[in-house]
Every structure is written in structure tokens, then in C-alpha cells.
Motif scaffolding. Sequence first.
Motif, PDB file in Angstrom:
ATOM      1  N   UNK A  94       0.791  -1.222   0.000  1.00  0.00           N
ATOM      2  CA  UNK A  94       0.000   0.000   0.000  1.00  0.00           C
ATOM      3  C   UNK A  94       0.820   1.267   0.000  1.00  0.00           C
ATOM      4  N   UNK A  95       1.950   1.234   0.698  1.00  0.00           N
ATOM      5  CA  UNK A  95       2.789   2.432   0.764  1.00  0.00           C
ATOM      6  C   UNK A  95       3.335   2.798  -0.613  1.00  0.00           C
ATOM      7  N   UNK A  96       3.495   1.823  -1.500  1.00  0.00           N
ATOM      8  CA  UNK A  96       4.023   2.105  -2.834  1.00  0.00           C
ATOM      9  C   UNK A  96       3.062   2.980  -3.636  1.00  0.00           C
ATOM     10  N   UNK A  97       1.780   2.924  -3.339  1.00  0.00           N
ATOM     11  CA  UNK A  97       0.805   3.735  -4.062  1.00  0.00           C
ATOM     12  C   UNK A  97       0.727   5.169  -3.526  1.00  0.00           C
ATOM     13  N   UNK A  98       1.264   5.379  -2.321  1.00  0.00           N
ATOM     14  CA  UNK A  98       1.054   6.653  -1.651  1.00  0.00           C
ATOM     15  C   UNK A  98       1.642   7.844  -2.391  1.00  0.00           C
ATOM     16  N   UNK A  99       2.881   7.793  -2.884  1.00  0.00           N
ATOM     17  CA  UNK A  99       3.409   8.979  -3.583  1.00  0.00           C
ATOM     18  C   UNK A  99       2.532   9.445  -4.734  1.00  0.00           C
ATOM     19  N   UNK A 100       2.091   8.508  -5.541  1.00  0.00           N
ATOM     20  CA  UNK A 100       1.255   8.897  -6.666  1.00  0.00           C
ATOM     21  C   UNK A 100      -0.056   9.507  -6.181  1.00  0.00           C
ATOM     22  N   UNK A 101      -0.627   8.930  -5.145  1.00  0.00           N
ATOM     23  CA  UNK A 101      -1.901   9.437  -4.640  1.00  0.00           C
ATOM     24  C   UNK A 101      -1.728  10.830  -4.040  1.00  0.00           C
ATOM     25  N   UNK A 102      -0.653  11.012  -3.297  1.00  0.00           N
ATOM     26  CA  UNK A 102      -0.425  12.333  -2.698  1.00  0.00           C
ATOM     27  C   UNK A 102      -0.256  13.402  -3.779  1.00  0.00           C
ATOM     28  N   UNK A 142      -5.191  11.702   7.639  1.00  0.00           N
ATOM     29  CA  UNK A 142      -5.237  10.264   7.868  1.00  0.00           C
ATOM     30  C   UNK A 142      -3.981   9.574   7.347  1.00  0.00           C
ATOM     31  N   UNK A 143      -3.544   9.959   6.132  1.00  0.00           N
ATOM     32  CA  UNK A 143      -2.359   9.312   5.545  1.00  0.00           C
ATOM     33  C   UNK A 143      -1.096   9.652   6.326  1.00  0.00           C
ATOM     34  N   UNK A 144      -0.960  10.923   6.730  1.00  0.00           N
ATOM     35  CA  UNK A 144       0.239  11.327   7.460  1.00  0.00           C
ATOM     36  C   UNK A 144       0.294  10.678   8.828  1.00  0.00           C
ATOM     37  N   UNK A 145      -0.874  10.444   9.446  1.00  0.00           N
ATOM     38  CA  UNK A 145      -0.880   9.747  10.720  1.00  0.00           C
ATOM     39  C   UNK A 145      -0.282   8.364  10.618  1.00  0.00           C
ATOM     40  N   UNK A 146      -0.547   7.693   9.513  1.00  0.00           N
ATOM     41  CA  UNK A 146       0.060   6.379   9.290  1.00  0.00           C
ATOM     42  C   UNK A 146       1.531   6.482   8.902  1.00  0.00           C
ATOM     43  N   UNK A 147       1.876   7.574   8.200  1.00  0.00           N
ATOM     44  CA  UNK A 147       3.264   7.737   7.769  1.00  0.00           C
ATOM     45  C   UNK A 147       4.214   7.886   8.949  1.00  0.00           C
ATOM     46  N   UNK A 148       3.713   8.423  10.062  1.00  0.00           N
ATOM     47  CA  UNK A 148       4.586   8.637  11.209  1.00  0.00           C
ATOM     48  C   UNK A 148       5.263   7.342  11.647  1.00  0.00           C
TER      49      UNK A 148
END
Length: 1609
Positions: free
Chosen positions: A183-191, A215-221
Motif C-alpha cells: 500500500x505504501x508504494x501507491x502513496x506517492x502517486x496518490x499524494x 489520515x495518511x500522514x498519521x500512518x506515515x509517522x
Amino acid sequence: MVPAAAGFIVHSMDPKNDVSWDFFERLIALIANYFHPSNTGRWSVTTCSFLVHTIAHFVSRVTNERRAEKAGLSERIFGSKTQSAVAAAEHRLSRDFVNRVVNLLLPLMQQALHSKYGSVSVQAAGAARDLAILSPEIVIEPCLVQAAEGLQSISSPHRTSAALRLLSSLTPVFMDPSFFPNGVDFLPQILMLTLPGIDANDLSKTDATFKFIASAAGRLQSIIASDPGCAVAHFLEDYVFQLLERVFALLESLEAPPKKNRNGHFPSGGGSPVSFFIFSVSMENLLGALPRDLTVTVAQRISKQVRGAAVSNAIKFYALLVRTAAAAAAEAKSGCSANIFIPQLLDLILEKSSDSTDEQYTLTSVGENELVWRIRMLAQASRTCGRMLQFKEKISTVIRLAMDKPSRPIYKAGGRLLRGFLEGLSCTRMKFGPGLGTEEDAVTDGGIYSFQWKEPSKEEWAGAEDFVEYFLKQAEKLCYEGSKGLKEPEVTNDRDVLFRALRMLHAIQRGGRWIFAGAIPDRLKELDRFADAAISMSKQDAKMILKRPVSAGLGGERVESGGREIATKLWSRTYLLVSEIMAMVIATRPDDGALLYRTLEPLELAHEPFRKASPTRQPLHICTAYKSIYTSVVASKRPFGAEGGPGRDMPRFIVKLRVEAHHELRLSIAARGGLTADSLNDTLISQVAGLAINDFPRVRGEARGVLTRAMRFAKPAVRRREIQRIIAVLKESAISVTASSGLASELGDITSPSSTRGVAMQSEDPHKPGEMPSTTTQRLAQSASGAKNGDILYDRMIGAAAVLRSAAAAPIIMRSWDLFISILKALLDAMLSAERADAASAVSYLFSKLASLVRPLSLTPIRVVREDFSATADETYTAPERDEEKRRTMLYDDLNKYLLGVLNRTTESLKKDKEQEQSHGAGSELSKTKEAHWRLQSLVATILYIILREDRPPPASVAEFFIKGMASDVVTLRQISSKAIMFILAVHGRRDGVKRTEDASFDDSPTSWRTAGNLALGAIGEVVCEPQFAKKLVHTLALDHDDSEGGSRRNQMIGNAGGAIAVMNISRNIDGDACWMMAGGRPWPSSWVPRSRDNMNIVRMRLYESFVRVFGRYIFDALAPTLSDLIAKLEAKQEIIISGVKPEDVRVLAAEMLAGICRGLDIYHCEDGVPEEKLQSLAFALLSDMTGRLGNVTGGTLIRLIATSESHTVGCGVWASILEWLLKKKPVVVPMGDGPVAHLQARRLRYLHACVADIDESKGDITSRFVKETLGPLTSEIGFDHQLKTVREEVARCLSLIASIVPKQAEIFFDDKITELFGRMSPGAMTDVAGPDSSSIEDAQKKSRSRQGETLSRFISIVQWGGRTTAFEKYVPKALPALFASFDESDSERISHARMALSFCAQGRFLSSTIREVIVAVEETVNDPRWKVRSSVLAFLQVFSFVSLFRISPNAMQHIRQIVLTLLADSQLEVRQAAAAVFVTMVRDATTEAVEEVRNSRMKVLESTTPKRRGSKREPLDSETVRERHGAVLGLSSMITSNPYSVPQWMPAVLVALSSCVNDPPPISTGVRKLFADFMRTHRDEWSTHKLAFAPDELDIVSEVLVSPSYYA
């Protein structure tokens, strides 16, 4: 209903039962079209609710089963409060089954996501998250692709918002490696795709973007904290600056927020369009997730931005950025980021002084807005930069210079800087960033993660104390500057100086709350032991301090020696100055509302946690919303049977928000240092109490809020003192208003002397409230002479009422009889004197509040002595408790005497006035005896009513007052007295019922109410059993007969005069729980037969019933002459029976009396039989006198009331005699012209219906007799075909009742008669008539069949509506042909009745055998020569096939489709078009095989009827061929229409075939063109996808038809 249905469906699924899956799949196919975005309507919310609840129940079941499997549990687990039920292993859903369900529901969710209703889209996003929990490999990637397409969509902005909602909801799952490892691999494109969502032109989309980032940044921590060198961390280095540029552009374009209104709130739709809290969470989470080196660079960029900008419209958002960036950079730079912000901002604010003054610096010479901006940015940076002592001198200079400025914005900004600097030095808060530990760590009681806390050093703490000391001296210097040298300095009354001093004190109090937090009472000192984190904490301890968030001292932030003393000293010094300023303002500037309001500002924080919308509580509420998003995710990962709820495993940022909010809440409560300074605290409460009754609404409202919240923690003696003081103010204002308005002379001498302002009322001795204080109207006038004007008095009244109504005062009042009696006396005066609308409303609201709390106020003490909260028995009361009970009882009796004394003395005063007027020669009009004012009587009665107790009867004098009040000329007094008497009688009945059960020697004789133990009943009985009074009572109650207009006026009068009595009003049409509890007995009606729309007042009938039930023969002897006289005058047709009452209303009144007497009079009270015989004769006479439709209805209700009497009452005998009286008249129905007029026949049938409408199974012999004696005449041609409509209506009503209550001994007889009736009405039973008079005979037969069809329609409608279909369903197939035949009518009303009957029949739940018979009956009707009859079959089949969809066999459904296909080729065009509309739903609900069969058969017909060509021309078609071809086209068109938003595999070929019919003759060509137009309209949005289902040649052909030809082609 929808959640329950969804839960039932989910928990009915079983992998071993394919039927449940088949039904579920068919159900989803049925509702699929309703989720398409283009198909939006009122059904959208319901269908989406079904989908969401289905998924929620499904997720709950599957996750529980999977968790049980992981725990190794295979047996069935029964549910409890703490554990969900789980099926046995063999019935649990397999992964393949779960995937099938997810694949079935996912398309619906994706369609609902783009709904035009925002609520539907939000629910669909949550459903996507829940589905992803079950099958992430199936759900997540399609959802992410859908979101990416929505974010890239330019022409559909609603898709962008939907995509952002989906991402926000899906983040907890797709960024969790346990669900979706990549899931983290999709994050840059989504952001990057979400960056354009920050758009100043679409703020709702911007808000959704920030929610996703939060929500996403909370998980990124946690991701970056565990792997700082990951790819996402490198991506953020570029992303964060792009985000900041968009944020800066957004903030630059924000409009100025609207100003708050006079109540301190934003106007409707006001406030910031972007949620500040969501923005703050997103920025804090994002900056907390950044690598530490990057946070320094980000802070420098923000510092540069705020130094070069002064955007006052977005100052709040920039302040948040500065505060957050400073905290993040401080963590990266060893706890201090001051060098990034502070020196630069100080250089922009201060400049070297060029004057020859002592000041070294002065504020820079810039515009006011820019200077305010810089100071506020400095204040925000000071809060979180850390190590601020090095800038103490310069910041102190800025504060002092700003506070000396006359400009309010500048000195207000200086106050914010003082507050921020104190917070930066002394606050205890969580360190910025992700903290220690991981989310997988074990959860312990009292804590969740190992958060680190930033605690001030000793140097910082001492610096903060010095800072507070310094500015306290500055505030004192401002206040006492003009009184130097005086022995007792006085506070200045300079307005500007006081404003600046109050702002400084407010900032000291807000910023120094950590310092003041040490000033708490000794009982909390023991909490200091929890400073050591190793010491465990019980749940009781945790509740005491709300949470366990800090390792610092929980009993005070400073725990070293002397900390509490210092805190108490500073608190006392601060609030002593506040108190002196408040005293000066009240004394010298009482008309300065703004200054009075500002004096309350320093007191605001101490009670802020109790505000509904306080900044402290807002994070708690929003955290709850975040928890709802994560609950299903967290619950699926928890071990089976784990202790506690899913809140323990929430993500770190949610827990952090919640713990910080709790810490702030606990800190604010602890900052109430007045708990250790009693005298000062009491002084402040007294001053605030004075302002709470101020003349200015805003001051009054603010002070009331502070006062009521302060009273929550005040000592009981202080609370009681202030409540007594406010009660005295309420009474004083009422007395003054009464005297000044001249109302006292009208009301008489009713008020008690006013007390000194601020002192509790000493004249109201609670032990002697029955003694009327001596006062005169002259004293009232003197009392009012000192008042400024009436408005001020009313404002004081409003303020006092509002304080007493608050949650901090009203419950305390209702625990003490002393306070309760005092406030009742004050309320009596206030409610009488309040003439202004707002004052009357405030006092009325207070009365309503007290009335709602009065019932728990008991005369007997309540003791709870065990952990199970079981009270001790009465005999265990101690001597002091018994003495307390005696004292309360004495107070209660004295209060009743006082209230009655008010009326008596007022009446005596008015009598003396009358005697004086007569002595001066007054006329005869003044010779009448005057009584107290109607408002006074009504209010006294209301108070007496609400203090009636269930545990003891009222005094005899009160009971006598109420019974006489029922015959009063005052409407409201009559209404209230009636309720009181009903209450007294009902409580007496329940009390005697208990005694009768417990005591075998209980006196149950007719004279028991005369015994010494029933003084209240004795007083009521002595009055009401007097014949003259009984007659007056009946005549008076007749005046209250409710018509629609008069009833509303009376209810309004009751509401205005009686306050809370209006909400106690019992409806005259509904005998619900309220009336049942008041009068006793069963609710009425108790059968399935509903009550008709009569004019009888059931409450009044219950009143007579209660009277007769208690007083028996005595009240009967008093009421019987009046009742006989009324009925006799009705029979004599007198025009005026009771003055002011219409004869028809008198008839209703007599019916109420008769019903009440019959239901209440016990047989034991009339052994001689005289009352029963008398009542029988009166019933016959009254029922015979009923006329008209309304009379018939009223008579029927009367009979039903009598018939439902209990077995020991005379009503049973009266009912039996009425039934015998009706049945002995033969025949039951006679033809028109051979018997009585129409309304008499209809009346008799209505009475017969009423006699057996509520009969129970125990009276089967009576029911059997009724059926056998009435069914034959009713089903005969004379009854069923009666020429009078009113008679036929009653015939249908009686037959429907008979069909519902047929006893076993009459079933054969009933079957024969009903079969004979339906056989006579069948279409084949009508024979042709030949002869010279055949035409007239045929017309007569048609009219007869029409009338019988109407009667049949009414009969069937009532039976089916009543839900009695099980016993009657075998007759439905026999009735259908006649119902269909009723459509061959010209009378629209009769057609409407037939349509309703068919609708009810179609919705019946029939057995398979009955379904087959129904289909046979329909098939026979299809061959009817009348096209309207054939057409009527279609609407019936449409409903019938849908309702029976899950019960009907495939063969039967195929039979139904074949019937409709036959009608598609009907000779009548209207029938074919109707069949096409019905066939759409049948094709939609059919199986794939059935659809293919229909398609092949229609295509064959279409091919066989294709016109032949001769050269270039087509041969014309004959009419028969056109009809067949049109039927085939309509069938294929129905197939196309049944799929409005999809293109099945068979559709392209059908469309190509239909395109060849475009040039056919009408109506074929017109229908085909309309079909293609509708097809394009419903498929246009997704045509780019739909056209892929066509072959190239098919697409060319279809496109040629879809595209309109050009005019120039």
C-alpha cells in the motif's frame, strides 16, 4: 427496519445452504439499478442504508469468525454484553464465500460513491473500507484506480470529491501492511494527485483533501519512524514544499471570516469555510512524519513566509503553521527552534527608541494590521519553540509596549503574546512527533503508547512565576495608579485602563494555568503518588483525574516544596484584583455593558471545559469521529475475547489527540485555585450571581454560564445561599412588576413582602408557609417606586429564571422541600406578573423544568446502602429519618395550605371590595360574588397538580378545591382540575389494589370511600355525589367539547397559563399509555379493528368511568337524573338543551357519560338490578336517537366501549341486551322502499358491527350466532346489491369483520355463503336476456353488477388491509374475476375501489397452491372480450409477481411471463403498451435463462414479420402482422429498458434488430425512436465504456440511429 433486515439476511447465510445465496444474489440484482448516480431519488438514502448495514453486519460476522478461528475455537459461542456470538465451525463463512459476496457488493459501492447525495457518497466510502478489511486483494486496487480516475477528472468535479472521500476512508486499510503490504508504494502517486484538491475555488474539496492528508500522514509517522530511509521519506522532501506553496496560495485568497453576532456565535453558514481543526491535524501529522532534518528546512520556509506576509484573514491558519513548525523543528534541534522564528520577529516588532525616555525600545512604525500580525506570530512561536528564557527581556518589553497602546487590536495582541510566552515556559505537553513504542506494543490499563512529555525545567518554571509576578504588578499599577498615597487604594474607573488591565489578567490566567493548577484542595494531594509511572492506577483513580497522561505531578504541575502555596498565592492575588475591578465597575459603571462583559473574561477559562462547543471539547468529539473510521479496522485485528474495546488499539495520532484534550480538560479543572481560597471564591460567586441577573442580555448570559458552572464545584452551603438569593431576586422582581403595572389591584392581595436585595427571603419560613404574610397594594407600589423602570425588572426576572433553570441549580432545588417551596411561591408571583413575552417565556420554561423534575421529590427518605443499589425497607428507618419524613410531610401540607390560602384571601379581599361598591350604590351587575383572578386560580391549580404525590393522598381541602374546580367557569382551571382528579382516583385505585392483595380484611364495600383513611376521596365524594353539583359538573364539562377551532384555542390558553401543563395534555382521539396509566384498565381499542372518526372524548369518558369505579352507586344516583334528562330532551328534539352547546354535542356528551358509567359501575354495587335496567333503557333511547353518518359512527363507538367493559361491571349486561335488541329485528337488510330509510338500515348494521368488533374467542357461541343470523342476508342480492350506498358500505364492513372472526362451528356455513356469493358474481354467471324489454333488463343487470362489484371491492380491501389473509386467501382466486370485471365501469370511484382491492390482493403472502389458482384466474380473464378488463390484469401481475418473487416456483413465474407476452400482441394498443411497461420489471427480475428464452422468441417473431421487398420498396403489412410485429418490438424494448445503465452481452444484437424497424409504420417506428433516445440518455455518461461491447459493424448501425441527421446533410 432496514438495519434489522440487513442483519437478518447476513446471519441467515450458510455456505451449506445454496438457497440463501441464490435469494441474496437475486435481491442484489433487483436493487442494483437504484445505485447508479443517474438514478437518484428519495429511494437513494434507503438503498444505500441497506447496503451499508449489510456490509457492516457482514464484516462483523466474518471478522468474529476469523478471530475465533485464530484462537482455535470451533464450537458455537453465545453472545453477551462483552462478546459477539459466533456460529459453529461448520456454519462459518469460507473465504471463497466471502469473496463471492465482496465481488457482488463491490460494484454497488462503486456506483453509490458517485451519488449526487453527499451522505450516500460518505456512507459508500465507509462501506469500501469495510469490504477492504475482508478481501483487500479484491477491493483495494480497483478502489485506488477509481480514486485516481476521479482525481484526474476535469469535467466531473463531484468525482474528485468522491475520490477524496474514498481515499480518506480507505487509508486505514491500504496503508496497513497487515492488510495490503504494497500500500505504501501507491502513496506517492496518490499524494501528488491530491495536490490539486487544495483549491481556493472549491473549499469543500480542499477540506476533503486535508482530511486525507491527516489520515495518511498519521500512518506515515510510524512507517518513517521505523525506516527513516524509505522511499516515501525521500518523496516527502519534494512533496512537502509543493504542498506548502498551495497552502500559502489558499490562505492568501481566503476571505475574511464573518464577525460573531451579539451572542458570541458565527451567523448561519459563517465561520471559516475550511475546517481549522482538520487543517491543524493534517499539518501536525504531516510535519510529525517528516525526517527531522527536513522539519528544520520546512520551519525556515514558514518563517520566511510569515515575515513577508500579513494576511489578517488567515491569521489563525498561519498561527497554526508557525506553532506546529516550531514544535517540529524544536524536536530536531535538541528542544529549541527559537533561532528560526524569535530573533527575526523581534527585529520586525521592536526598534531602537529615538526619544529621550527611559525606554530602550519602541514598537516599529508600521500599520496596525501588520504590527498585530507580527506580534501574534511571535506569540505562536513562543508557545512551542522551547528555551524562551533567553528572550524574556525583549518579549516583556513587547508585551508592555503593546499593552500601553490605546488600540484594542494591539493590546489584545500583546495579551496573546503574554499568554503564549507563559505557555512556552510552564506548559506540560506531549513532545512533538510519533513518540516511543509501536502500535503493536501490549496495551495496559491506563495508558496506550509510551508518549514522551515535555516538562518545564526548574529555571523555566521560576521564570514563568517571575513573569506572572511582574505583570500582576503591571496590572495592579494600572488599576491603582490614581489612588497612590491612600490608606485603602481604590481601583480606577477609567474605562480604557480597565480594559487593558482585564486583558492582561485574562492572559495571565490563560497562559499561567499550569502555574495555577497547583492550587487544588488537599483531598487531591494523594494523586501525587502517580508521578511515578511505575505505580499502578485503579479505574476509580483514573476517573478522578480523567486520564493518566503525564509523569509530572497530577495533583499540581509543580510538586516540589511550596508549589501549592505559591500557586494559591498567585491565584488569590490575580482573582482578588479581578474581584475588585468587578466591584468597581458594578458600583460606578453599571450601564457599561461592554465593560461588565469584559470583567467576566478572566473567569472564563476556569469553566470552559463544560461548554458545549469549547475548544477543549472539540478534539474529543472529532476524535470520536476518527475512532468510528478505524473501529472496524482495529476490531478485525484484535485477539478474540480481548479485554476492553477497540479504542485501546487506535492509531497513535488519534490517541495523542484524545489524551492531550483530556490533559487540557483536567488542567482547566485543576486551575480553579479558588478551591483553596474559600472566602475569595465565595466573593467571586456572589459577584457573578449579581451579574447573572443584570440588565444586559450578553452580560447576563455570560455571567450565568460562569455562575452555573462554578456552582458545580462550590460547597453545598454556597450553592444553597446563591440559589436562595436568586429566588429572592425572582420574587422581588415579580412583586415590583406587579405593583408598577397595576396588576396587584386586579389580582388582589396575593404577594408576600420583598426581601433585601442579595439576602435570602426570611419571610418564607418553611415551617410556616401556610401563614399568609401581611402586605398591601400600597407596599407593592412603594417596592416598585425604587425600580428604574419595568424593563429592568423584567430583565432581572429573566436572568433569575435562567439561572434557576440551569443544570447546576434546578436539580439542587428539587432535592430540598425548603427550596422547592420557596421557588414555587416566587414562581407564582412571577408567572402572574410577567406581561412581557420574553419574561413570560423564561418563567414558563423554569416552571416546566421544575415540573419535569418534581416527581422524584419524595416525602420519604431514600437510602441506598449496598453495592447492588437495593434500598432498605421502610421499617428499618432510623429515628432521624422518621423525623425528616415528618418534617417533609408537614412542609408538604403547609404548602398546600399556603396555596389555598392565597386564593381564599384574594377572594375575601374581592368580597370586601364588592361590599364597598354595594354600599356606594353599585348596580346589580356587581352583586355577583367575585372570585380570584382566572390566571391566579389556574396557576395555583397547576402548582397543586404537579405536587400531587403517589406515596400519600392530598389533603381533603386540595381534593375539594379540584373537584369544585372541575365545575368552574375558567377553562384552564377545569382542564387542570380534571387531570388532578383523574390522578387522585387512579392512584387511589392502584393503592387499594395493593392493599386488597396484601390484606384479606380490606374494606371493598361501596361506602369504603367514606372511611377515615380516605379523607381526599371523602371530600371528592361528598361534593360530586350531590345531584345538583353533578348536574352542574356535566353541564360545565359540556362546554369543553372540542371542535377543531375551539380545542386549539383552549390548548393555547392552557399552555400560556399553565406552562408545563400543556405538555401533559392527553389527546381526545387516542387512548394511549398516558390515559391508560391515569384511569386504569386496558387501552382502547384493544382489537385490530381501528377506531372510527367519531367525536367522543375518550379522556372524559375515562373520567366518568373513574368516578363510578370509586364512588359506585352513589355517583350513579347523582348522575342518572341528569343523563335521563339529557336523553329525554334529545328525544323531544329541543333546540337548546345546555346553553352554549349544540344538540349534537350534547348527544356525544350523553354517550360519554353512558359509556363511562357502564364501564365503571360494579355489579356488586347494584344487586337490586335497577341501575342495569335503567342503563339499558337509556342506551336503547340514545342509540335510537343517533342520526346521520356521524351519529352512526358515534353510536358504534359507544357500543364498542360498552362491549369492552370488564366482566364484573354492568356494561357486560348492557352489551348483551343491545346485541339481543339488534338481532331480534328481522330481517337484517330490506330492499329500498320495503323498510326503514337508508340511514336507519346503515345505523343498524354499524351497531351490529360494533357489538362484535372487539369480541374475544371465549364468546364463540355469540360469534357463531351473529355469523349465522347475519351472513345470509348480507351476502344475498338484497344486501350485497342494495341500492343505497351507505348500506352497501356497512354490508362490506360487517362481512370483513365476519371473515376475520369466523368460529370453527360456523366455518362450513361461511364457506357455503361466500362461495355462493363469488359464484353469483363470476363473469360467466351473467346470462343474455332476450325479449321486448331486454334492453332495460340488461341495464338493470349492469347496474346491479356494478353495485355488487363496489361492495366486493370494499369487502376485499378491508379484509386484506387488516392482515387477515391466512384464513381468507383461499377465496381470493374466486374473487379476482369479479374484481377485474369492475374495471369495465364508467364510475371512477368504483374503479378506484377495485384498484385498491386488487392492490391489497397482489400484496398478499399466499401459499403455492393459492398462487397457482390465482394464475389460473388471471389467465381466464385475459380472454375477456373487454379490453379494460384485460388491461386491469397487468397492474395486478406486476405487483403480484414482485411480492411473490422469492416464493413462486420457476414454472409459475414462466406462466406469468407468458401471459404478459400474450398481452404484448393484444388487439388493443393501450393493452400492448401497458404490457410493455409491466414486462420491464419481469425481465429485470428474471433469470439469465429466462431472458435468453424471451429474446429468442421475440427475435423469431420479429424476423417472421419482416416486410418483404419488391425491388426498392417494401410491401405494406396487414393489421394482424403489424400487431404481432409491434408486440415483438415492445418485448425487445422492455428488455433494453430493464438495463438502463449497463450493456449485457445480448443487447447489441437486439439493438441492431430494432434499428431495422425505424421505418416501420406507426406505432412501431415511434416506439423504436423513443427507445433509442432513452437508451442514449441513460448510457451517455459511460458511453465510452459501453460502446466497447459492440462489434464495429454493430456500433456503426446503432450510431446511425442514435445520431440525429443533420439539416444540411
